[in-house]
Motif scaffolding. Structure first.
Motif, mmCIF file in Angstrom:
data_model
loop_
_atom_site.group_PDB
_atom_site.id
_atom_site.type_symbol
_atom_site.label_atom_id
_atom_site.label_comp_id
_atom_site.label_asym_id
_atom_site.label_seq_id
_atom_site.Cartn_x
_atom_site.Cartn_y
_atom_site.Cartn_z
ATOM 1 N N GLY A 146 0.647 -0.904 0.177
ATOM 2 C CA GLY A 146 0.037 -0.364 -0.152
ATOM 3 C C GLY A 146 0.670 1.653 0.311
ATOM 4 N N GLY A 147 1.844 1.321 0.334
ATOM 5 C CA GLY A 147 2.947 2.414 0.331
ATOM 6 C C GLY A 147 2.843 3.107 1.633
ATOM 7 N N ARG A 148 4.468 3.438 1.693
ATOM 8 C CA ARG A 148 5.119 3.375 3.137
ATOM 9 C C ARG A 148 4.526 4.708 3.734
ATOM 10 N N GLU A 149 4.330 5.731 2.700
ATOM 11 C CA GLU A 149 4.073 6.473 2.907
ATOM 12 C C GLU A 149 1.870 6.978 2.748
ATOM 13 N N ASN A 150 1.496 5.899 3.117
ATOM 14 C CA ASN A 150 0.199 5.814 3.080
ATOM 15 C C ASN A 150 -0.298 4.895 4.727
ATOM 16 N N TYR A 151 0.688 4.778 5.279
ATOM 17 C CA TYR A 151 0.984 4.053 6.005
ATOM 18 C C TYR A 151 1.126 5.060 7.958
ATOM 19 N N PHE A 152 0.558 4.215 8.661
ATOM 20 C CA PHE A 152 1.291 4.765 9.856
ATOM 21 C C PHE A 152 2.147 3.764 10.983
ATOM 22 N N HIS A 153 2.533 3.311 11.648
ATOM 23 C CA HIS A 153 2.343 2.578 13.098
ATOM 24 C C HIS A 153 1.929 2.759 14.258
ATOM 25 N N CYS A 154 0.794 2.489 14.429
ATOM 26 C CA CYS A 154 0.487 3.029 15.927
ATOM 27 C C CYS A 154 1.205 1.784 16.577
ATOM 28 N N PRO A 155 1.893 2.462 18.114
ATOM 29 C CA PRO A 155 2.864 1.242 18.989
ATOM 30 C C PRO A 155 1.940 0.771 20.040
ATOM 31 N N LYS A 156 0.558 0.633 19.731
ATOM 32 C CA LYS A 156 -0.404 0.381 21.269
ATOM 33 C C LYS A 156 -1.093 -0.621 20.407
ATOM 34 N N CYS A 157 -1.532 -0.328 19.239
ATOM 35 C CA CYS A 157 -2.396 -1.578 17.995
ATOM 36 C C CYS A 157 -1.916 -2.596 18.485
ATOM 37 N N TYR A 161 -1.776 0.873 10.167
ATOM 38 C CA TYR A 161 -2.890 1.506 9.894
ATOM 39 C C TYR A 161 -2.712 2.539 8.524
ATOM 40 N N SER A 162 -4.511 3.053 8.217
ATOM 41 C CA SER A 162 -3.613 3.980 7.473
ATOM 42 C C SER A 162 -3.689 5.564 7.830
ATOM 43 N N ILE A 163 -2.721 6.106 7.174
ATOM 44 C CA ILE A 163 -2.747 7.341 7.719
ATOM 45 C C ILE A 163 -3.779 8.461 8.275
ATOM 46 N N GLU A 164 -5.157 8.858 7.774
ATOM 47 C CA GLU A 164 -6.390 8.744 8.104
ATOM 48 C C GLU A 164 -7.301 8.711 9.565
ATOM 49 N N LEU A 165 -6.239 7.303 9.095
ATOM 50 C CA LEU A 165 -6.673 6.853 11.536
ATOM 51 C C LEU A 165 -5.527 7.700 12.115
ATOM 52 N N ARG A 166 -4.881 8.076 11.729
ATOM 53 C CA ARG A 166 -3.951 8.714 13.206
ATOM 54 C C ARG A 166 -4.393 9.655 13.335
ATOM 55 N N ASP A 167 -4.469 9.960 15.104
ATOM 56 C CA ASP A 167 -5.010 10.608 16.030
ATOM 57 C C ASP A 167 -6.707 10.189 15.711
ATOM 58 N N ASN A 168 -7.165 8.605 15.001
ATOM 59 C CA ASN A 168 -8.776 9.101 15.249
ATOM 60 C C ASN A 168 -9.126 8.126 14.708
ATOM 61 N N GLU A 173 -4.513 -2.766 22.593
ATOM 62 C CA GLU A 173 -3.776 -2.876 23.078
ATOM 63 C C GLU A 173 -4.055 -4.518 22.117
ATOM 64 N N ASN A 174 -2.394 -4.334 21.018
ATOM 65 C CA ASN A 174 -2.627 -5.199 20.058
ATOM 66 C C ASN A 174 -3.362 -5.872 19.172
ATOM 67 N N SER A 175 -4.795 -4.991 19.178
ATOM 68 C CA SER A 175 -5.747 -5.655 18.497
ATOM 69 C C SER A 175 -5.717 -6.231 17.554
ATOM 70 N N MET A 176 -4.425 -6.002 15.949
ATOM 71 C CA MET A 176 -4.440 -6.791 15.450
ATOM 72 C C MET A 176 -3.672 -8.152 15.462
ATOM 73 N N LYS A 177 -3.210 -8.284 16.274
ATOM 74 C CA LYS A 177 -2.791 -9.743 16.967
ATOM 75 C C LYS A 177 -3.639 -10.337 17.429
ATOM 76 N N ASN A 178 -4.287 -10.370 17.169
ATOM 77 C CA ASN A 178 -5.404 -11.793 17.035
ATOM 78 C C ASN A 178 -6.155 -12.120 16.113
ATOM 79 N N HIS A 179 -6.991 -12.897 16.488
ATOM 80 C CA HIS A 179 -7.818 -13.798 15.332
ATOM 81 C C HIS A 179 -8.978 -12.678 14.890
#
Length: 293
Positions: A146-157, A161-168, A173-179
């Motif tokens: 998807g392109g590095r410029e379009n994403y940011f890493h959320c350390p808590k989650c 995630y898409s940059i549209e979700l930054r501060d939004n 905690e670790n929500s993506m490290k689940n099923h």
């Protein structure tokens, strides 16, 4: 997909079509690029276009990619033999063009072709289709698309995630490290698209769409509403007002609101019980009315 190998000859200039030979004969500078790009996008599997196969150290078999390996191992009759490939453990690859096995690298040491237009040495990941805009996230520890410029890493989650979700977005905690709560596939390294709900929990986009199509509006994990339900609550207000309960059912019950987590009282009604704190009908009864059957 099995790991059978084909006896394909080593590519050379005489193996190429006539027009390529003429282009390569103009000078030595055009020889190397043609050789590296030989067979580009012509090899691979249903998951990736690549010009190599992986020697999987866990079972010493040959597969085009980890997904091919995992699919084959997940259907073994003996549950104890089922396993998944740890991508970073791969040490050997087999060139799909000349069939020579060698250590992990970006180019074949024998015929000189690129194993993949995109190559990540950390993930042992190859792909000729660079339109996906692959990039390696060091915080995630894996490659993303998807392109590095379009994403940011959320350390808590714990994920990109898409940059549209930054501060939004609501961090869990670790929500993506689940099923995925619908199909139960592990989300963190899934190749399917994912979405974040208002509550912060995640699931596959396709699973989310299917859930909504079944008129399910609550998160399967925490039961909070997944989108703004205010108009639905207004319609319920009108229906409850127009449908009076018989005298024997006019009593209060204790409720817990799934949306705001507050407890309270509400008049019993078969259509629903309204939270006095947030006006939501996404509630559940925690006791029945006292002295009523």
């Amino acid at each position: 997909m099995n790991g059978e190998e084909d006896n394909i000859p080593i590519p050379s200039l005489v193996d190429q079509p006539q027009e390529n030979q003429e282009a390569a004969g103009d000078g030595e500078s055009t020889d190397q690029p043609n050789r590296e790009d030989y067979g580009k996008t012509l090899y691979g599997c249903e998951h990736y276009r690549r010009r190599c196969k992986l020697r999987t150290p866990c079972c010493n078999q040959v597969f085009t990619c980890r997904h091919c390996h995992n699919e084959a191992m997940s259907v073994l009759s003996n549950p104890k033999e089922r396993h998944e490939l740890v991508r970073q453990d791969v040490k050997q690859v087999i060139c799909a063009v000349c069939n020579i096995e060698q250590e992990v690298s970006g180019l074949c040491s024998n015929c000189g072709v690129k194993f993949g237009e995109y190559f990540c040495h950390i993930c042992r990941f190859y792909d000729d289709d660079t339109t996906k805009k692959q990039f390696h996230c060091h915080d995630c520890g894996i490659c993303r698309v998807g392109g590095r410029e379009n994403y940011f890493h959320c350390p808590k989650c714990g994920s990109c995630y898409s940059i549209e979700l930054r501060d939004n977005h609501s961090c869990v905690e670790n929500s993506m490290k689940n099923h995925c709560p619908i199909c139960y596939e592990f989300l963190f390294d899934s190749i399917k698209g994912t979405t974040i709900m208002k509550c912060g929990h995640t699931m596959h986009m396709d699973c989310y769409s299917e859930m909504i199509s079944q008129s399910q509006y609550r998160c399967p994990i925490c039961s909070k509403s997944v989108f703004n339900m205010s108009r639905t609550w207004e319609r319920l207000d009108l229906e409850i007002e127009a449908t009076a309960m018989p005298e024997e059912y006019r009593y209060e019950v204790s409720i817990l609101c799934n949306d705001c987590n507050n407890t309270g009282k509400a008049l019993f009604h078969i259509f629903g019980h309204k939270c006095r704190h947030c006006n939501s009908y996404n509630t559940r009864m925690i006791t029945t009315g006292e002295n009523h059957q």
